[in-house]
Enzyme design. Structure first.
Site, PDB file in Angstrom:
ATOM      1  N   LYS A 181       0.817  -1.215   0.000  1.00 51.14           N
ATOM      2  CA  LYS A 181       0.000   0.000   0.000  1.00 51.14           C
ATOM      3  C   LYS A 181       0.856   1.273   0.000  1.00 51.14           C
ATOM      4  O   LYS A 181       2.074   1.215   0.251  1.00 51.14           O
ATOM      5  CB  LYS A 181      -0.929  -0.037   1.224  1.00 51.14           C
ATOM      6  CG  LYS A 181      -1.981  -1.161   1.161  1.00 51.14           C
ATOM      7  CD  LYS A 181      -2.935  -1.089   2.359  1.00 51.14           C
ATOM      8  CE  LYS A 181      -3.992  -2.183   2.297  1.00 51.14           C
ATOM      9  NZ  LYS A 181      -4.968  -2.073   3.430  1.00 51.14           N
ATOM     10  N   TYR A 198     -12.308  -1.976  -3.222  1.00 52.40           N
ATOM     11  CA  TYR A 198     -12.813  -2.001  -1.840  1.00 52.40           C
ATOM     12  C   TYR A 198     -14.331  -1.830  -1.790  1.00 52.40           C
ATOM     13  O   TYR A 198     -14.872  -1.414  -0.765  1.00 52.40           O
ATOM     14  CB  TYR A 198     -12.094  -0.952  -0.995  1.00 52.40           C
ATOM     15  CG  TYR A 198     -10.748  -1.413  -0.445  1.00 52.40           C
ATOM     16  CD1 TYR A 198     -10.638  -2.590   0.306  1.00 52.40           C
ATOM     17  CD2 TYR A 198      -9.600  -0.674  -0.651  1.00 52.40           C
ATOM     18  CE1 TYR A 198      -9.420  -3.018   0.820  1.00 52.40           C
ATOM     19  CE2 TYR A 198      -8.370  -1.088  -0.129  1.00 52.40           C
ATOM     20  CZ  TYR A 198      -8.293  -2.257   0.605  1.00 52.40           C
ATOM     21  OH  TYR A 198      -7.081  -2.682   1.133  1.00 52.40           O
ATOM     22  N   PHE A 239     -15.232   4.468   7.088  1.00 51.07           N
ATOM     23  CA  PHE A 239     -13.867   4.798   6.676  1.00 51.07           C
ATOM     24  C   PHE A 239     -13.655   4.670   5.175  1.00 51.07           C
ATOM     25  O   PHE A 239     -12.537   4.808   4.699  1.00 51.07           O
ATOM     26  CB  PHE A 239     -12.862   3.926   7.433  1.00 51.07           C
ATOM     27  CG  PHE A 239     -13.079   2.439   7.286  1.00 51.07           C
ATOM     28  CD1 PHE A 239     -12.649   1.759   6.159  1.00 51.07           C
ATOM     29  CD2 PHE A 239     -13.730   1.729   8.287  1.00 51.07           C
ATOM     30  CE1 PHE A 239     -12.844   0.397   6.024  1.00 51.07           C
ATOM     31  CE2 PHE A 239     -13.935   0.360   8.156  1.00 51.07           C
ATOM     32  CZ  PHE A 239     -13.495  -0.304   7.018  1.00 51.07           C
ATOM     33  N   ARG A 241      -2.167 -14.169   4.922  1.00 50.10           N
ATOM     34  CA  ARG A 241      -2.876 -13.436   5.992  1.00 50.10           C
ATOM     35  C   ARG A 241      -2.078 -13.523   7.307  1.00 50.10           C
ATOM     36  O   ARG A 241      -2.006 -12.566   8.064  1.00 50.10           O
ATOM     37  CB  ARG A 241      -4.285 -14.004   6.197  1.00 50.10           C
ATOM     38  CG  ARG A 241      -5.208 -13.908   4.983  1.00 50.10           C
ATOM     39  CD  ARG A 241      -5.769 -12.556   4.725  1.00 50.10           C
ATOM     40  NE  ARG A 241      -6.604 -12.047   5.787  1.00 50.10           N
ATOM     41  CZ  ARG A 241      -7.303 -10.915   5.699  1.00 50.10           C
ATOM     42  NH1 ARG A 241      -7.256 -10.182   4.592  1.00 50.10           N
ATOM     43  NH2 ARG A 241      -8.029 -10.492   6.703  1.00 50.10           N
ATOM     44  N   THR A 268      -5.210  -6.642  11.059  1.00 44.56           N
ATOM     45  CA  THR A 268      -5.517  -5.383  10.362  1.00 44.56           C
ATOM     46  C   THR A 268      -4.966  -4.182  11.132  1.00 44.56           C
ATOM     47  O   THR A 268      -4.358  -3.288  10.550  1.00 44.56           O
ATOM     48  CB  THR A 268      -7.048  -5.232  10.207  1.00 44.56           C
ATOM     49  OG1 THR A 268      -7.569  -6.418   9.606  1.00 44.56           O
ATOM     50  CG2 THR A 268      -7.395  -4.025   9.369  1.00 44.56           C
ATOM     51  N   ARG A 295       2.685  -6.189   9.180  1.00 42.97           N
ATOM     52  CA  ARG A 295       2.010  -5.034   9.782  1.00 42.97           C
ATOM     53  C   ARG A 295       2.634  -4.652  11.125  1.00 42.97           C
ATOM     54  O   ARG A 295       2.706  -3.472  11.463  1.00 42.97           O
ATOM     55  CB  ARG A 295       0.514  -5.313   9.895  1.00 42.97           C
ATOM     56  CG  ARG A 295      -0.183  -5.181   8.519  1.00 42.97           C
ATOM     57  CD  ARG A 295      -1.574  -5.737   8.535  1.00 42.97           C
ATOM     58  NE  ARG A 295      -2.336  -5.372   7.334  1.00 42.97           N
ATOM     59  CZ  ARG A 295      -3.490  -5.931   6.999  1.00 42.97           C
ATOM     60  NH1 ARG A 295      -4.025  -6.873   7.762  1.00 42.97           N
ATOM     61  NH2 ARG A 295      -4.123  -5.552   5.912  1.00 42.97           N
ATOM     62  N   ASN A 315      -1.951   0.468   6.702  1.00 44.32           N
ATOM     63  CA  ASN A 315      -1.416  -0.767   7.270  1.00 44.32           C
ATOM     64  C   ASN A 315      -0.585  -1.607   6.291  1.00 44.32           C
ATOM     65  O   ASN A 315      -0.507  -2.819   6.415  1.00 44.32           O
ATOM     66  CB  ASN A 315      -2.533  -1.576   7.928  1.00 44.32           C
ATOM     67  CG  ASN A 315      -3.610  -1.975   6.947  1.00 44.32           C
ATOM     68  OD1 ASN A 315      -3.504  -1.683   5.771  1.00 44.32           O
ATOM     69  ND2 ASN A 315      -4.640  -2.659   7.426  1.00 44.32           N
ATOM     70  N   HIS A 350      -2.235  -5.430   1.663  1.00 43.11           N
ATOM     71  CA  HIS A 350      -3.527  -6.120   1.531  1.00 43.11           C
ATOM     72  C   HIS A 350      -3.262  -7.559   1.119  1.00 43.11           C
ATOM     73  O   HIS A 350      -2.337  -7.820   0.363  1.00 43.11           O
ATOM     74  CB  HIS A 350      -4.385  -5.460   0.439  1.00 43.11           C
ATOM     75  CG  HIS A 350      -5.472  -6.373  -0.058  1.00 43.11           C
ATOM     76  ND1 HIS A 350      -6.652  -6.537   0.617  1.00 43.11           N
ATOM     77  CD2 HIS A 350      -5.540  -7.220  -1.113  1.00 43.11           C
ATOM     78  CE1 HIS A 350      -7.398  -7.442  -0.016  1.00 43.11           C
ATOM     79  NE2 HIS A 350      -6.740  -7.858  -1.075  1.00 43.11           N
ATOM     80  N   GLU A 375      -9.881 -10.513  -7.427  1.00 43.03           N
ATOM     81  CA  GLU A 375      -8.888  -9.447  -7.250  1.00 43.03           C
ATOM     82  C   GLU A 375      -7.720  -9.619  -8.220  1.00 43.03           C
ATOM     83  O   GLU A 375      -7.246  -8.642  -8.809  1.00 43.03           O
ATOM     84  CB  GLU A 375      -8.396  -9.445  -5.802  1.00 43.03           C
ATOM     85  CG  GLU A 375      -9.485  -8.991  -4.827  1.00 43.03           C
ATOM     86  CD  GLU A 375      -9.106  -9.156  -3.360  1.00 43.03           C
ATOM     87  OE1 GLU A 375      -9.954  -8.838  -2.504  1.00 43.03           O
ATOM     88  OE2 GLU A 375      -7.970  -9.587  -3.058  1.00 43.03           O
TER      89      GLU A 375
HETATM   90  P1  ATP Z   1      -7.189  -5.773   3.524  1.00 43.74           P
HETATM   91  O1  ATP Z   1      -8.576  -6.063   2.968  1.00 43.74           O
HETATM   92  O2  ATP Z   1      -6.648  -4.421   3.103  1.00 43.74           O
HETATM   93  O3  ATP Z   1      -6.246  -6.892   3.295  1.00 43.74           O
HETATM   94  P2  ATP Z   1      -8.087  -6.613   6.127  1.00 43.74           P
HETATM   95  O4  ATP Z   1      -8.754  -7.714   5.381  1.00 43.74           O
HETATM   96  O5  ATP Z   1      -7.138  -6.966   7.210  1.00 43.74           O
HETATM   97  O6  ATP Z   1      -7.307  -5.656   5.125  1.00 43.74           O
HETATM   98  P3  ATP Z   1     -10.617  -5.230   6.147  1.00 43.74           P
HETATM   99  O7  ATP Z   1     -11.583  -5.348   7.260  1.00 43.74           O
HETATM  100  O8  ATP Z   1     -10.889  -5.941   4.869  1.00 43.74           O
HETATM  101  O9  ATP Z   1      -9.169  -5.619   6.714  1.00 43.74           O
HETATM  102  O10 ATP Z   1     -10.434  -3.680   5.858  1.00 43.74           O
HETATM  103  C1  ATP Z   1      -9.893  -3.237   4.627  1.00 43.74           C
HETATM  104  C2  ATP Z   1      -8.965  -2.066   4.870  1.00 43.74           C
HETATM  105  O11 ATP Z   1      -9.735  -0.953   5.309  1.00 43.74           O
HETATM  106  C3  ATP Z   1      -7.932  -2.276   5.981  1.00 43.74           C
HETATM  107  O12 ATP Z   1      -6.783  -2.935   5.559  1.00 43.74           O
HETATM  108  C4  ATP Z   1      -7.628  -0.843   6.355  1.00 43.74           C
HETATM  109  O13 ATP Z   1      -6.703  -0.269   5.431  1.00 43.74           O
HETATM  110  C5  ATP Z   1      -8.972  -0.171   6.196  1.00 43.74           C
HETATM  111  N1  ATP Z   1      -9.665  -0.147   7.495  1.00 43.74           N
HETATM  112  C6  ATP Z   1     -10.268  -1.173   8.130  1.00 43.74           C
HETATM  113  N2  ATP Z   1     -10.791  -0.802   9.306  1.00 43.74           N
HETATM  114  C7  ATP Z   1     -10.519   0.533   9.419  1.00 43.74           C
HETATM  115  C8  ATP Z   1     -10.791   1.523  10.405  1.00 43.74           C
HETATM  116  N3  ATP Z   1     -11.453   1.239  11.506  1.00 43.74           N
HETATM  117  N4  ATP Z   1     -10.341   2.782  10.173  1.00 43.74           N
HETATM  118  C9  ATP Z   1      -9.678   3.094   9.032  1.00 43.74           C
HETATM  119  N5  ATP Z   1      -9.394   2.198   8.068  1.00 43.74           N
HETATM  120  C10 ATP Z   1      -9.799   0.951   8.246  1.00 43.74           C
HETATM  121 MG    MG Z   2      -9.997  -7.445   3.682  1.00 39.29          MG
END
Ligand code: ATP
Ligand code: MG
Length: 137
Positions: A9, A49, A57, A85, A91, A102, A112, A115, A126
């Protein structure tokens, strides 16, 4: 072997951490079978997304994802989706295990660093959003 989709990212590319992240990926036994550095468009980020469209967010997330170039990748390995993962960590970096990407590099729950796909169906979708079949070797 199973393939997963990865993004390094903007917070990580901006700090010149592409190689550092890739070192963790490769040490974990995952192979980078496709990789390119791109500037995501707003439309691409919103599509990518889309599942989070209703979350508070979402706007911030899309702005972040287009704030600098990203590196999109296809990773391959034994149990690749779950394995990556694990390697990424939680996350929220505050909850991420020692040695995870992370824990090592993420700045916050939003910024973070990486992805990774969360399931076989999303991995397929994806990967297809960013790579043609003949780009994955
Ligand atoms: P990713 O999908 O990016 O691999 P993830 O699966 O661990 O991450 P998700 O719940 O899918 O987490 O959230 C997608 C992305 O949205 C997170 O990686 C983060 O960048 C952002 N995100 C998630 N929760 C928050 C939050 N509370 N505040 C701000 N950004 C958030
Ligand atoms: Mg995710």
């Amino acid at each position: 072997l199973e393939r997963t989709f990865s993004i390094i990212k903007p917070d990580a590319t901006a700090r010149n951490l592409t190689g550092a992240v890739n070192a963790v990926i490769e040490k974990a036994g995952l192979r980078i079978v496709a990789q390119k550095r791109i500037q995501m468009t707003r439309a691409q980020a919103e599509e990518f997304y889309g599942v989070h469209r209703e979350r508070p967010f979402f706007g911030e997330l899309v702005d972040f994802m287009i704030s600098a170039p990203v590196v999109v990748q296809v990773l391959e390995g034994e149990n690749g989706i779950a394995r990556y993962r694990e390697v990424m960590g939680a996350t929220n970096p505050e909850n991420a295990a020692e040695g995870t990407i992370r824990k090592l590099y993420a700045k916050s729950v939003g910024e973070n660093s990486v992805h990774g796909s969360d399931a076989p169906d999303t991995a397929k979708i994806e990967i297809a959003q960013f790579f043609a079949g003949n780009e994955i070797v």
